[in-house]
Design a protein around this motif. Sequence first.
Motif, PDB file in Angstrom:
ATOM      1  N   GLN A  18       0.824  -1.203   0.000  1.00  0.00           N
ATOM      2  CA  GLN A  18       0.000   0.000   0.000  1.00  0.00           C
ATOM      3  C   GLN A  18       0.864   1.261   0.000  1.00  0.00           C
ATOM      4  O   GLN A  18       0.466   2.293  -0.542  1.00  0.00           O
ATOM      5  CB  GLN A  18      -0.933   0.003   1.200  1.00  0.00           C
ATOM      6  N   LYS A  19       2.027   1.180   0.621  1.00  0.00           N
ATOM      7  CA  LYS A  19       2.922   2.333   0.723  1.00  0.00           C
ATOM      8  C   LYS A  19       3.281   2.881  -0.660  1.00  0.00           C
ATOM      9  O   LYS A  19       3.363   4.082  -0.855  1.00  0.00           O
ATOM     10  CB  LYS A  19       4.181   1.921   1.480  1.00  0.00           C
ATOM     11  N   GLY A  20       3.481   2.002  -1.638  1.00  0.00           N
ATOM     12  CA  GLY A  20       3.827   2.439  -2.980  1.00  0.00           C
ATOM     13  C   GLY A  20       2.644   2.624  -3.902  1.00  0.00           C
ATOM     14  O   GLY A  20       2.786   3.149  -4.998  1.00  0.00           O
ATOM     15  N   GLY A  21       1.470   2.220  -3.472  1.00  0.00           N
ATOM     16  CA  GLY A  21       0.284   2.298  -4.323  1.00  0.00           C
ATOM     17  C   GLY A  21      -0.737   3.293  -3.831  1.00  0.00           C
ATOM     18  O   GLY A  21      -0.530   4.509  -3.874  1.00  0.00           O
ATOM     19  N   ARG A  22      -1.843   2.766  -3.348  1.00  0.00           N
ATOM     20  CA  ARG A  22      -2.980   3.576  -2.909  1.00  0.00           C
ATOM     21  C   ARG A  22      -2.589   4.589  -1.839  1.00  0.00           C
ATOM     22  O   ARG A  22      -3.017   5.745  -1.878  1.00  0.00           O
ATOM     23  CB  ARG A  22      -4.047   2.627  -2.366  1.00  0.00           C
ATOM     24  N   TRP A  23      -1.795   4.183  -0.890  1.00  0.00           N
ATOM     25  CA  TRP A  23      -1.428   5.079   0.213  1.00  0.00           C
ATOM     26  C   TRP A  23      -0.597   6.260  -0.281  1.00  0.00           C
ATOM     27  O   TRP A  23      -0.704   7.367   0.224  1.00  0.00           O
ATOM     28  CB  TRP A  23      -0.693   4.318   1.307  1.00  0.00           C
ATOM     29  N   LYS A  27      -1.239  10.006   0.862  1.00  0.00           N
ATOM     30  CA  LYS A  27      -0.203  10.693   1.632  1.00  0.00           C
ATOM     31  C   LYS A  27       0.128  12.041   1.002  1.00  0.00           C
ATOM     32  O   LYS A  27       0.215  13.061   1.690  1.00  0.00           O
ATOM     33  CB  LYS A  27       1.047   9.824   1.711  1.00  0.00           C
ATOM     34  N   GLU A  28       0.290  12.062  -0.315  1.00  0.00           N
ATOM     35  CA  GLU A  28       0.577  13.311  -1.017  1.00  0.00           C
ATOM     36  C   GLU A  28      -0.557  14.320  -0.824  1.00  0.00           C
ATOM     37  O   GLU A  28      -0.306  15.511  -0.638  1.00  0.00           O
ATOM     38  CB  GLU A  28       0.828  13.035  -2.496  1.00  0.00           C
ATOM     39  N   HIS A  29      -1.787  13.836  -0.847  1.00  0.00           N
ATOM     40  CA  HIS A  29      -2.939  14.717  -0.630  1.00  0.00           C
ATOM     41  C   HIS A  29      -2.905  15.324   0.775  1.00  0.00           C
ATOM     42  O   HIS A  29      -3.055  16.535   0.936  1.00  0.00           O
ATOM     43  CB  HIS A  29      -4.247  13.956  -0.844  1.00  0.00           C
ATOM     44  N   PHE A  30      -2.707  14.480   1.785  1.00  0.00           N
ATOM     45  CA  PHE A  30      -2.659  14.972   3.166  1.00  0.00           C
ATOM     46  C   PHE A  30      -1.517  15.964   3.366  1.00  0.00           C
ATOM     47  O   PHE A  30      -1.656  16.959   4.065  1.00  0.00           O
ATOM     48  CB  PHE A  30      -2.522  13.825   4.159  1.00  0.00           C
ATOM     49  N   GLU A  31      -0.373  15.686   2.747  1.00  0.00           N
ATOM     50  CA  GLU A  31       0.768  16.597   2.881  1.00  0.00           C
ATOM     51  C   GLU A  31       0.458  17.970   2.289  1.00  0.00           C
ATOM     52  O   GLU A  31       0.882  18.991   2.830  1.00  0.00           O
ATOM     53  CB  GLU A  31       2.007  15.997   2.218  1.00  0.00           C
ATOM     54  N   ILE A  34      -2.360  19.479   5.041  1.00  0.00           N
ATOM     55  CA  ILE A  34      -1.922  19.818   6.405  1.00  0.00           C
ATOM     56  C   ILE A  34      -0.436  20.101   6.525  1.00  0.00           C
ATOM     57  O   ILE A  34       0.019  20.567   7.566  1.00  0.00           O
ATOM     58  CB  ILE A  34      -2.314  18.721   7.421  1.00  0.00           C
ATOM     59  N   GLY A  35       0.325  19.787   5.496  1.00  0.00           N
ATOM     60  CA  GLY A  35       1.770  20.009   5.536  1.00  0.00           C
ATOM     61  C   GLY A  35       2.529  18.727   5.849  1.00  0.00           C
ATOM     62  O   GLY A  35       2.063  17.875   6.604  1.00  0.00           O
ATOM     63  N   GLU A  36       3.695  18.617   5.270  1.00  0.00           N
ATOM     64  CA  GLU A  36       4.502  17.401   5.399  1.00  0.00           C
ATOM     65  C   GLU A  36       4.938  17.131   6.831  1.00  0.00           C
ATOM     66  O   GLU A  36       4.985  15.989   7.280  1.00  0.00           O
ATOM     67  CB  GLU A  36       5.734  17.538   4.504  1.00  0.00           C
ATOM     68  N   LYS A  37       5.235  18.166   7.587  1.00  0.00           N
ATOM     69  CA  LYS A  37       5.737  17.999   8.955  1.00  0.00           C
ATOM     70  C   LYS A  37       4.661  17.541   9.936  1.00  0.00           C
ATOM     71  O   LYS A  37       4.977  17.030  10.999  1.00  0.00           O
ATOM     72  CB  LYS A  37       6.352  19.300   9.455  1.00  0.00           C
ATOM     73  N   ARG A  38       3.380  17.715   9.596  1.00  0.00           N
ATOM     74  CA  ARG A  38       2.300  17.361  10.526  1.00  0.00           C
ATOM     75  C   ARG A  38       1.710  15.983  10.246  1.00  0.00           C
ATOM     76  O   ARG A  38       0.771  15.566  10.910  1.00  0.00           O
ATOM     77  CB  ARG A  38       1.210  18.425  10.473  1.00  0.00           C
ATOM     78  N   LEU A  39       2.236  15.263   9.267  1.00  0.00           N
ATOM     79  CA  LEU A  39       1.758  13.917   8.947  1.00  0.00           C
ATOM     80  C   LEU A  39       2.799  12.910   9.402  1.00  0.00           C
ATOM     81  O   LEU A  39       3.968  13.003   9.053  1.00  0.00           O
ATOM     82  CB  LEU A  39       1.536  13.775   7.440  1.00  0.00           C
ATOM     83  N   ARG A  40       2.376  11.937  10.204  1.00  0.00           N
ATOM     84  CA  ARG A  40       3.257  10.869  10.671  1.00  0.00           C
ATOM     85  C   ARG A  40       2.694   9.541  10.180  1.00  0.00           C
ATOM     86  O   ARG A  40       1.676   9.069  10.681  1.00  0.00           O
ATOM     87  CB  ARG A  40       3.344  10.840  12.202  1.00  0.00           C
ATOM     88  N   ALA A  41       3.338   8.960   9.170  1.00  0.00           N
ATOM     89  CA  ALA A  41       2.906   7.690   8.600  1.00  0.00           C
ATOM     90  C   ALA A  41       3.696   6.572   9.278  1.00  0.00           C
ATOM     91  O   ALA A  41       4.879   6.394   9.031  1.00  0.00           O
ATOM     92  CB  ALA A  41       3.136   7.693   7.092  1.00  0.00           C
ATOM     93  N   ILE A  42       3.045   5.816  10.148  1.00  0.00           N
ATOM     94  CA  ILE A  42       3.691   4.800  10.964  1.00  0.00           C
ATOM     95  C   ILE A  42       3.641   3.420  10.301  1.00  0.00           C
ATOM     96  O   ILE A  42       4.535   2.624  10.481  1.00  0.00           O
ATOM     97  CB  ILE A  42       3.037   4.732  12.369  1.00  0.00           C
ATOM     98  N   GLY A  43       2.588   3.126   9.541  1.00  0.00           N
ATOM     99  CA  GLY A  43       2.435   1.800   8.937  1.00  0.00           C
ATOM    100  C   GLY A  43       1.940   0.812   9.964  1.00  0.00           C
ATOM    101  O   GLY A  43       0.915   1.000  10.578  1.00  0.00           O
ATOM    102  N   ASN A  44       2.709  -0.250  10.194  1.00  0.00           N
ATOM    103  CA  ASN A  44       2.335  -1.262  11.173  1.00  0.00           C
ATOM    104  C   ASN A  44       3.137  -1.009  12.448  1.00  0.00           C
ATOM    105  O   ASN A  44       4.323  -1.311  12.506  1.00  0.00           O
ATOM    106  CB  ASN A  44       2.614  -2.661  10.636  1.00  0.00           C
ATOM    107  N   PRO A  45       2.503  -0.476  13.486  1.00  0.00           N
ATOM    108  CA  PRO A  45       3.232  -0.128  14.694  1.00  0.00           C
ATOM    109  C   PRO A  45       3.762  -1.329  15.466  1.00  0.00           C
ATOM    110  O   PRO A  45       4.633  -1.177  16.305  1.00  0.00           O
ATOM    111  CB  PRO A  45       2.207   0.632  15.518  1.00  0.00           C
TER     112      PRO A  45
END
Length: 59
Positions: A18-23, A27-31, A34-45
Amino acid sequence: MNVIKEPYLFVFGFDNDQKGGRWKARKEHFEKVIGEKRLRAIGNPSEGFVPGGKKKATR
């Protein structure tokens, strides 16, 4: 008292496929919104961390 006027967005539960596809598009939309610095993409914690935020030992 401190008030956070612009909160962060933490995203969990996506895998490497998903990281290379749909996500990637989302992710680009959210960045943009809200800005790149305010998005934290953790994946599988559960992979790579133990409770308390410390990294698991690698063998």
